[in-house]
Scaffold this active site. Structure first.
Site, PDB file in Angstrom:
ATOM      1  N   ASN A 210       2.727   2.362   5.941  1.00  0.00           N
ATOM      2  CA  ASN A 210       4.170   2.514   6.176  1.00  0.00           C
ATOM      3  C   ASN A 210       4.645   1.354   7.038  1.00  0.00           C
ATOM      4  O   ASN A 210       3.878   0.460   7.371  1.00  0.00           O
ATOM      5  CB  ASN A 210       4.464   3.876   6.829  1.00  0.00           C
ATOM      6  CG  ASN A 210       3.707   4.024   8.123  1.00  0.00           C
ATOM      7  OD1 ASN A 210       3.899   3.277   9.066  1.00  0.00           O
ATOM      8  ND2 ASN A 210       2.793   4.991   8.151  1.00  0.00           N
ATOM      9  N   LYS A 289     -11.968  -4.203  -6.896  1.00  0.00           N
ATOM     10  CA  LYS A 289     -10.523  -4.304  -7.116  1.00  0.00           C
ATOM     11  C   LYS A 289     -10.169  -3.677  -8.465  1.00  0.00           C
ATOM     12  O   LYS A 289     -10.791  -4.021  -9.486  1.00  0.00           O
ATOM     13  CB  LYS A 289     -10.123  -5.783  -7.091  1.00  0.00           C
ATOM     14  CG  LYS A 289      -8.644  -5.998  -7.217  1.00  0.00           C
ATOM     15  CD  LYS A 289      -8.297  -7.475  -7.199  1.00  0.00           C
ATOM     16  CE  LYS A 289      -6.848  -7.650  -7.581  1.00  0.00           C
ATOM     17  NZ  LYS A 289      -6.515  -9.029  -7.921  1.00  0.00           N
TER      18      LYS A 289
END
Ligand code: PMT
Length: 413
Positions: A210, A289
């Site tokens: 955030n 990934k």
């Protein structure tokens, strides 16, 4: 602890021979990490040039109340708001008398009237002027209004006389100014603060997080240390330097933050949860990934522990101050969290674009069982001091501790 570091000190210089010492004072305050801005009266400019003080403070010097260009850049209200403390040094007998009258007919007098931060004066005058009942009465009035009177010293004077009325030396003034910030409201208390965001890995290169910058939590940690507490700060990844005198523990995920908080909670009197803990984390973290594909992607999430609720539910919890970050229904949501998590206090802030997260200023609405207080929009550093002063009051009310004394009255106002 050097409490001057990072402080905004507004220095008012009035027209006495001791004005030459202001140059050295600016240098010393900056050496200690303070930001200094200077306001000079017209008479002060007869004793020392604005250029000298501009060079030493690194900021333009302010003098004119009615200069439209100066007012557009930083007028008297902005200067007053900017200050953590306003020090008038030297303060002549005339300026002290005008301060008592509440005059606003030049820039410095107007700034003094508009300033809600602590005000200090360092008198400098001839010994007979100092000893006059008129001057002494004026000083008494200022003291009663909580103005800090620093000095004067006694000794030989520029006029050839000897006695009281010399301005304190710059080194001593800097020391006494530092003392103004050394609160004792949380002296001896052990405070644990959580701050910043947490990051929850999706794969080795991506995460959920955030916008928390840590500024609010770091400011609270610093304010608690200034108030005399022993402070441990459990911090998510942020780009901020650890405040002086604060023990820092760096974590990345909510689970790590939870573990670090629980490890220290038994030694904690007050827990302040300013961190924006990421509520969910991916159920599994990919080892490599994740490759881009044309098909959409769904992430399965699971809940993170609620650190604050866990602490408040302990059999012998510390005093708990939570934060509530809300985009809507601020009061209702904050009061719900206060009740649901069984907190002692909650500080609610509105978050959204340019608000709460990341920016340097904030406003808080603080609730507790049976009370509330509005802390108006200001810099997070100052807001944190106001919050800590209020926290100390509530902590004292709960445990009725004698050792808790009020922080700088003006900061808690
Ligand atoms: O860091 P800045 O950029 O300066 O921004 C400041 C801030 C907006 C992050 C800060 O002022 C703030 O509001 N922090 C709390 C953010 C938050 O997560 O609020 P919340 O309403 O979601 O959580 C309520 C309380 O529970 C908070 O005290 C939070 O720390 C705590 N909590 C929440 C979830 C969780 N899993 N564990 C927790 O401890």
């Amino acid at each position: 602890m050097n409490t001057l570091s990072g402080k905004h000190i507004l220095l008012g210089v009035t027209g006495g021979i001791a004005a030459y010492k202001s140059a050295e004072l600016v240098r010393r305050l900056r050496e200690q990490g303070a930001e200094v801005r200077v306001v000079m009266t017209a008479a002060a400019r007869e004793f020392i040039t604005p250029l000298t003080l501009q060079a030493l403070s690194g900021q333009p010097v302010h003098s004119d109340l009615l200069d439209p260009r100066a007012e557009a850049a930083m007028g008297h209200i902005e200067l007053a708001r900017w200050a953590d403390v306003l020090l008038v040094a030297p303060a002549t007998a005339d300026f002290i008398a005008r301060l008592v009258q509440g005059r606003a007919d030049d820039l410095l007098a107007a700034v003094c009237l508009a300033c809600e931060a602590s005000l200090a004066v360092a008198p400098a005058m001839n010994r007979a002027m100092w000893q006059q009942p008129a001057t002494q009465d004026n000083l008494e009035t200022l003291r009663a209004r909580r103005v800090h009177v620093l000095g004067p010293a006694t000794g030989s004077q520029a006029c050839g006389e000897t006695g009281p009325g010399r301005m304190l030396e710059p080194e001593e003034l800097a020391r006494q100014l530092d003392g103004l910030f050394q609160g004792g409201a949380l002296a001896g208390r052990r405070v644990l603060v959580s701050a910043g965001p947490t990051r929850e890995a999706i794969d080795p290169v991506r995460y959920i997080s955030n916008r928390s910058s840590g500024k609010m939590g770091y400011a609270v940690a610093r304010a608690a240390a200034e108030a005399g507490a022993r402070v441990t700060l459990v911090t998510g990844p942020v780009a901020l330097a650890l405040p002086e005198q604060v023990n820092g523990i760096q974590v990345e995920t909510a689970e790590q933050m939870h573990a670090a908080v629980m490890e220290h909670i038994a030694d904690t009197d007050i827990f302040i949860a300013a961190a924006a803990v990421t509520d969910y984390r991916p159920q599994s973290v990919a080892g490599q990934k994740i490759k881009k594909s044309t098909a959409g992607m769904t992430l399965a999430l699971e809940s993170n522990p609620d650190i604050l609720a866990t602490v408040a539910a302990l059999p012998e919890p510390p005093f708990t101050l939570g934060f509530a970050a809300e985009t809507d229904s601020l009061e209702a949501n904050a009061r719900n969290k206060l009740r649901a998590k069984s907190l002692d206090m909650i500080a609610a802030n509105v978050v959204g674009p340019g608000q709460g997260f990341e920016v340097d200023d904030n406003a808080l609405q603080v609730f507790w069982d049976g009370g509330e207080r509005q802390l108006g929009r200001t810099r997070k550093t100052r807001l944190a001091r106001q919050l800590v002063a209020l926290l100390a009051e509530r902590y004292q009310a709960k445990y009725n501790t004698d050792s808790v004394i009020k922080l700088h009255a003006k900061d808690s106002a």
